[in-house]
Design a protein around this motif. Structure first.
Motif, PDB file in Angstrom:
ATOM      1  N   ARG A 133      11.801  16.094 -16.066  1.00 50.24           N
ATOM      2  CA  ARG A 133      10.688  16.411 -15.162  1.00 50.24           C
ATOM      3  C   ARG A 133      10.426  15.291 -14.156  1.00 50.24           C
ATOM      4  O   ARG A 133       9.807  15.526 -13.116  1.00 50.24           O
ATOM      5  N   HIS A 134      10.904  14.079 -14.470  1.00 43.63           N
ATOM      6  CA  HIS A 134      10.529  12.939 -13.628  1.00 43.63           C
ATOM      7  C   HIS A 134      11.730  12.137 -13.117  1.00 43.63           C
ATOM      8  O   HIS A 134      11.526  11.150 -12.402  1.00 43.63           O
ATOM      9  N   ARG A 135      12.945  12.562 -13.429  1.00 43.73           N
ATOM     10  CA  ARG A 135      14.093  11.749 -13.037  1.00 43.73           C
ATOM     11  C   ARG A 135      14.292  11.729 -11.516  1.00 43.73           C
ATOM     12  O   ARG A 135      14.952  10.828 -10.992  1.00 43.73           O
ATOM     13  N   HIS A 136      13.761  12.706 -10.794  1.00 45.35           N
ATOM     14  CA  HIS A 136      13.885  12.712  -9.336  1.00 45.35           C
ATOM     15  C   HIS A 136      12.973  11.689  -8.675  1.00 45.35           C
ATOM     16  O   HIS A 136      13.164  11.315  -7.519  1.00 45.35           O
ATOM     17  N   ASP A 137      11.939  11.239  -9.408  1.00 48.01           N
ATOM     18  CA  ASP A 137      10.958  10.289  -8.876  1.00 48.01           C
ATOM     19  C   ASP A 137      11.249   8.918  -9.476  1.00 48.01           C
ATOM     20  O   ASP A 137      10.971   8.675 -10.658  1.00 48.01           O
ATOM     21  N   ALA A 138      11.803   8.018  -8.692  1.00 46.72           N
ATOM     22  CA  ALA A 138      12.242   6.719  -9.202  1.00 46.72           C
ATOM     23  C   ALA A 138      11.094   5.940  -9.837  1.00 46.72           C
ATOM     24  O   ALA A 138      11.259   5.314 -10.893  1.00 46.72           O
ATOM     25  N   ARG A 139       9.939   6.001  -9.207  1.00 50.10           N
ATOM     26  CA  ARG A 139       8.789   5.243  -9.721  1.00 50.10           C
ATOM     27  C   ARG A 139       8.391   5.733 -11.111  1.00 50.10           C
ATOM     28  O   ARG A 139       8.166   4.940 -12.034  1.00 50.10           O
ATOM     29  N   GLN A 140       8.290   7.038 -11.280  1.00 53.66           N
ATOM     30  CA  GLN A 140       7.900   7.593 -12.573  1.00 53.66           C
ATOM     31  C   GLN A 140       8.986   7.371 -13.625  1.00 53.66           C
ATOM     32  O   GLN A 140       8.684   7.103 -14.790  1.00 53.66           O
ATOM     33  N   LEU A 181       8.412   5.378 -17.078  1.00 51.26           N
ATOM     34  CA  LEU A 181       8.676   5.982 -18.383  1.00 51.26           C
ATOM     35  C   LEU A 181       9.568   5.104 -19.249  1.00 51.26           C
ATOM     36  O   LEU A 181       9.225   4.765 -20.387  1.00 51.26           O
ATOM     37  N   LEU A 182      10.729   4.734 -18.716  1.00 51.13           N
ATOM     38  CA  LEU A 182      11.721   4.035 -19.534  1.00 51.13           C
ATOM     39  C   LEU A 182      11.340   2.581 -19.799  1.00 51.13           C
ATOM     40  O   LEU A 182      11.412   2.110 -20.937  1.00 51.13           O
ATOM     41  N   PHE A 183      10.904   1.864 -18.772  1.00 48.11           N
ATOM     42  CA  PHE A 183      10.538   0.465 -18.991  1.00 48.11           C
ATOM     43  C   PHE A 183       9.230   0.351 -19.775  1.00 48.11           C
ATOM     44  O   PHE A 183       9.059  -0.578 -20.575  1.00 48.11           O
ATOM     45  N   GLY A 184       8.335   1.320 -19.574  1.00 50.26           N
ATOM     46  CA  GLY A 184       7.094   1.307 -20.334  1.00 50.26           C
ATOM     47  C   GLY A 184       7.343   1.592 -21.804  1.00 50.26           C
ATOM     48  O   GLY A 184       6.818   0.897 -22.685  1.00 50.26           O
ATOM     49  N   GLN A 185       8.141   2.619 -22.096  1.00 51.86           N
ATOM     50  CA  GLN A 185       8.455   2.950 -23.486  1.00 51.86           C
ATOM     51  C   GLN A 185       9.298   1.863 -24.155  1.00 51.86           C
ATOM     52  O   GLN A 185       9.289   1.734 -25.370  1.00 51.86           O
ATOM     53  N   ALA A 186      10.007   1.094 -23.353  1.00 49.78           N
ATOM     54  CA  ALA A 186      10.807   0.002 -23.899  1.00 49.78           C
ATOM     55  C   ALA A 186       9.968  -1.230 -24.219  1.00 49.78           C
ATOM     56  O   ALA A 186      10.455  -2.164 -24.861  1.00 49.78           O
ATOM     57  N   HIS A 195       2.855   4.265 -16.269  1.00 52.18           N
ATOM     58  CA  HIS A 195       3.270   4.520 -17.654  1.00 52.18           C
ATOM     59  C   HIS A 195       2.090   4.930 -18.528  1.00 52.18           C
ATOM     60  O   HIS A 195       2.221   5.827 -19.381  1.00 52.18           O
ATOM     61  N   GLU A 196       0.940   4.303 -18.323  1.00 52.65           N
ATOM     62  CA  GLU A 196      -0.250   4.659 -19.096  1.00 52.65           C
ATOM     63  C   GLU A 196      -0.587   6.134 -18.909  1.00 52.65           C
ATOM     64  O   GLU A 196      -0.898   6.841 -19.871  1.00 52.65           O
ATOM     65  N   PHE A 197      -0.507   6.607 -17.659  1.00 52.98           N
ATOM     66  CA  PHE A 197      -0.790   8.011 -17.371  1.00 52.98           C
ATOM     67  C   PHE A 197       0.214   8.925 -18.074  1.00 52.98           C
ATOM     68  O   PHE A 197      -0.169   9.896 -18.751  1.00 52.98           O
TER      69      PHE A 197
END
Length: 438
Positions: A211-218, A222-227, A249-251
């Protein structure tokens, strides 16, 4: 002497068959020795024998001493009721099935050729620390036998890796795109961080990622936040990029209920890693790939060459911030995904993934073309491959390297010499075969 020697002798029938009889004097004719059993139960299955005037179909169990039957408690194990012949070196006891019926025994000690024993003892006489037991004897083995055994070991290694991919595919609901995603995430850890990256793939499920891979920021959030790389500390304080991605990431974390699956920064490994291999660097490269390559599996499946795969991996750079930071808040010029890293990804992900898919859909030509990719890659070099190369084994491509590594791990290191064509050649040459099967 090890029991595997008797397995080898029985499988190849390397013993004197003149007036072959059981310890009770009953005549034996071996019509079919059976197939090696890799699972629990008797050593050889589907054997066919004539004992006296009666023909039997069943299993053969092998021990150094007949009394090992009792030591292993086979007398109370119904799996061994199918045994029709007990083959031993020394017959020091009678053995029976669970119903009390006597099992015929064949003692091989007086039927083994002395030179066969001498060759076996020469092979296994090397000290346990010796990296290659047959090294002093390799001059007796034709190059063709070495090459064929290396190729066999290569196929076994690829099949094993494909089995792991197939298990992952089944675990992920038979979704090939998810399989490619999880396999690549783990592989980008390059051993040291494979395990936390594999967990990160679970912490950011593919449906959410899609759902979010097209949006670089999101995607970065996602990935750096979950990491666990977006936390604020002394190094990251005042970093606008990290603050922005942390807020995003919080959102997303609350939106998808991802908090419990998130990793902590201390779970990543840095010990004895060059900065170019730091986990944030590898994750940045993954983010670039996931953002610019929306159909992972299809691209990996249809690439026709190593050059195409190299462009696939190398043509998707990390986000700007992660090309300038080795760690969150710590600047430095970061190299892109290197040639050797791409080659490892092809070896450990692309080839086994394609082979697993080819087996699943019944495309043997795809299996061959996938394995052929290894011949386009240069040879790997480490302490094991260098050892074999010094001993005259062919070592020109990654196919050779993978075969040599499989040979070492599957045969030489565990001393499975008699299951290796090279060891078998050294122990039971053509002269022995002619003499003992007369």
């Amino acid at each position: 002497m090890r029991e595997d020697f008797l397995h080898y002798v029985w499988q190849h029938q390397y013993f004197d068959k003149v007036d072959l009889r059981t310890t009770a004097g009953e005549e034996i004719q071996v019509l079919r020795p059976g197939q090696r059993n890799a699972d629990a139960g008797p050593d050889f299955l589907n054997a066919r024998l004539r004992l006296g005037e009666v023909e039997w179909n069943g299993a053969v169990e092998i021990h150094l001493r007949a009394s090992d039957w009792h030591r292993h408690n086979h007398q109370v194990d119904a799996k061994y009721d199918q045994v029709i012949l007990h083959v031993v070196l020394t017959a020091d006891a009678d053995v029976r099935r669970t119903n009390g019926s006597l099992i015929p025994t064949l003692a091989l000690a007086p039927r083994l050729a002395p030179d066969l024993l001498a060759r076996y003892e020469a092979l296994v006489a090397s000290p346990p620390a010796a990296p290659l037991p047959c090294a002093p004897l390799l001059g007796q083995v034709p190059q063709l036998v070495r090459t064929m055994m290396t190729e066999r070991a290569l196929l076994e290694r690829v099949e094993h890796k494909a089995d792991i991919m197939a298990e992952l595919h089944a675990h992920l609901g038979h979704d090939w795109e998810a399989t490619a995603y999880h396999a690549l995430m783990a592989a980008f850890g390059f051993q040291k961080n494979s395990e936390p990256l594999a967990r990160l793939a679970k912490a950011v499920p593919l449906p959410v990622l899609r759902r979010h891979r097209h949006d670089a920021r999101q995607l970065e959030a996602l990935l750096f936040g979950q990491a666990g790389f977006l936390v604020e500390n002394e190094e990251t304080a005042g970093d606008a990029y990290l603050a922005d991605r942390r807020q995003e990431h919080e959102f997303l974390r609350h939106k998808y209920g991802l908090a419990e699956a998130a990793l902590a920064a201390h779970e990543w490994n840095y010990l004895r890693l060059r900065p170019a291999n730091f986990p944030a660097v590898r994750l940045g490269q993954l983010v670039g790939l996931l953002h610019r390559r929306p159909a992972l599996f299809d691209a990996l499946l249809t690439a026709q060459s190593v050059a195409a795969l190299s462009e696939f991996f190398g043509g998707a750079p990390a986000p700007d911030y992660w090309r300038q930071h080795f760690r969150p808040g710590r600047p430095g010029k970061v190299p892109g995904l290197g040639k050797s890293s791409i080659e490892l990804l092809i070896i450990n992900v692309v080839v086994p993934l394609r082979v697993a898919y080819a087996r699943h859909v019944g495309q043997p030509a795809l299996v061959e073309s996938s394995i052929a990719l290894l011949t386009e890659l240069p040879a790997e070099h480490n302490q094991f491959t260098d050892l074999y190369e010094e001993l005259g084994f062919e070592h020109r491509t990654a196919a050779d390297s993978q075969g040599l590594l499989a040979l070492h791990k599957g045969y030489c290191q565990p001393r499975r010499c008699l299951r290796c064509a090279i060891g078998a050649r050294l122990v039971g040459g053509s002269e022995t075969r002619m003499r003992i099967t007369r």
